[in-house]
Design a protein around this motif. Sequence first.
Motif, PDB file in Angstrom:
ATOM      1  N   LEU A 189      -6.144  10.161  -8.927  1.00  0.00           N
ATOM      2  CA  LEU A 189      -6.072   8.715  -9.064  1.00  0.00           C
ATOM      3  C   LEU A 189      -4.612   8.299  -9.157  1.00  0.00           C
ATOM      4  CD1 LEU A 189      -9.028   7.962 -11.508  1.00  0.00           C
ATOM      5  CD2 LEU A 189      -8.985   7.874  -9.030  1.00  0.00           C
ATOM      6  N   VAL A 190      -4.163   7.572  -8.152  1.00  0.00           N
ATOM      7  CA  VAL A 190      -2.764   7.155  -8.047  1.00  0.00           C
ATOM      8  C   VAL A 190      -2.665   5.677  -8.417  1.00  0.00           C
ATOM      9  CG1 VAL A 190      -0.805   6.913  -6.471  1.00  0.00           C
ATOM     10  CG2 VAL A 190      -2.385   8.855  -6.213  1.00  0.00           C
ATOM     11  N   PRO A 191      -1.768   5.325  -9.364  1.00  0.00           N
ATOM     12  CA  PRO A 191      -1.654   3.918  -9.763  1.00  0.00           C
ATOM     13  C   PRO A 191      -0.921   3.076  -8.727  1.00  0.00           C
ATOM     14  CG  PRO A 191      -0.055   5.244 -10.958  1.00  0.00           C
ATOM     15  CD  PRO A 191      -0.873   6.194 -10.140  1.00  0.00           C
ATOM     16  N   TYR A 192      -1.409   1.861  -8.532  1.00  0.00           N
ATOM     17  CA  TYR A 192      -0.759   0.867  -7.684  1.00  0.00           C
ATOM     18  C   TYR A 192      -0.671  -0.431  -8.484  1.00  0.00           C
ATOM     19  CZ  TYR A 192      -1.008   3.839  -3.601  1.00  0.00           C
ATOM     20  OH  TYR A 192      -0.833   4.874  -2.711  1.00  0.00           O
ATOM     21  N   PHE A 193       0.543  -0.959  -8.601  1.00  0.00           N
ATOM     22  CA  PHE A 193       0.752  -2.205  -9.322  1.00  0.00           C
ATOM     23  C   PHE A 193       0.472  -3.366  -8.380  1.00  0.00           C
ATOM     24  CE2 PHE A 193       3.077   0.969 -11.619  1.00  0.00           C
ATOM     25  CZ  PHE A 193       2.820   0.661 -12.938  1.00  0.00           C
ATOM     26  N   VAL A 194      -0.351  -4.288  -8.847  1.00  0.00           N
ATOM     27  CA  VAL A 194      -0.764  -5.426  -8.033  1.00  0.00           C
ATOM     28  C   VAL A 194       0.275  -6.535  -8.179  1.00  0.00           C
ATOM     29  CG1 VAL A 194      -2.562  -7.165  -7.690  1.00  0.00           C
ATOM     30  CG2 VAL A 194      -3.197  -4.826  -8.307  1.00  0.00           C
ATOM     31  N   SER A 195       0.873  -6.941  -7.073  1.00  0.00           N
ATOM     32  CA  SER A 195       1.845  -8.029  -7.133  1.00  0.00           C
ATOM     33  C   SER A 195       1.169  -9.389  -6.946  1.00  0.00           C
ATOM     34  CB  SER A 195       2.953  -7.830  -6.097  1.00  0.00           C
ATOM     35  OG  SER A 195       2.425  -7.702  -4.808  1.00  0.00           O
ATOM     36  N   ALA A 196       0.061  -9.423  -6.198  1.00  0.00           N
ATOM     37  CA  ALA A 196      -0.691 -10.667  -6.014  1.00  0.00           C
ATOM     38  C   ALA A 196      -2.088 -10.331  -5.505  1.00  0.00           C
ATOM     39  CB  ALA A 196       0.019 -11.577  -5.018  1.00  0.00           C
TER      40      ALA A 196
END
Length: 175
Positions: A47-54
């Motif tokens: 599980l790789v984290p991705y930061f949501v910008s929008a």
Amino acid sequence: MKQEEAFYIGYITKTKGLKGELQLFFEYDAPDLLDLDVVFVETTGKLVPYFVSAFKLQNNSTGNFYFDDIDHIDKAQPLVKKKVYLPLNKMPDRSDEDFQYTDLKGFVVSDENHGELGEILEVNEYPQQFVATISYQGKEVLFPLNEDMIVEIDEDQKTMLVELPDGLIDLYLSN
């Protein structure tokens, strides 16, 4: 993060445009209750984290997302068809009365004609219905979960009494 520390919310269906926008299809029934600042995408078993910008949620169980550092279609394309998760601590609280078919996993099923069938191993949601999977006499048996077949659910005892259609169990045992 390990998979047992997360819960599944949906999967990425496609890219949109050239700037790295992705469409996520929610299989979680209330996406508007989710905290979507960081999502975890399953990539090669991790599980790789991705930061949501929008992001913008749609009315059809989808949402359009931009992730930090994904600013081009070529960077977004490898994420298509990947499953998306959130940490367990971000799961919205449900009231005790908010019982769902997916909560039946682990319940022991008995049929009015065949007696005890076994424990529900999985509950899957398909278009139009939920389907339970049990192991009965060494065979995998699937049956729909709906009000017509469910006679009684005992949440305290974790049991469910069903009246399955005639021949359904025999169909699985004959193979």
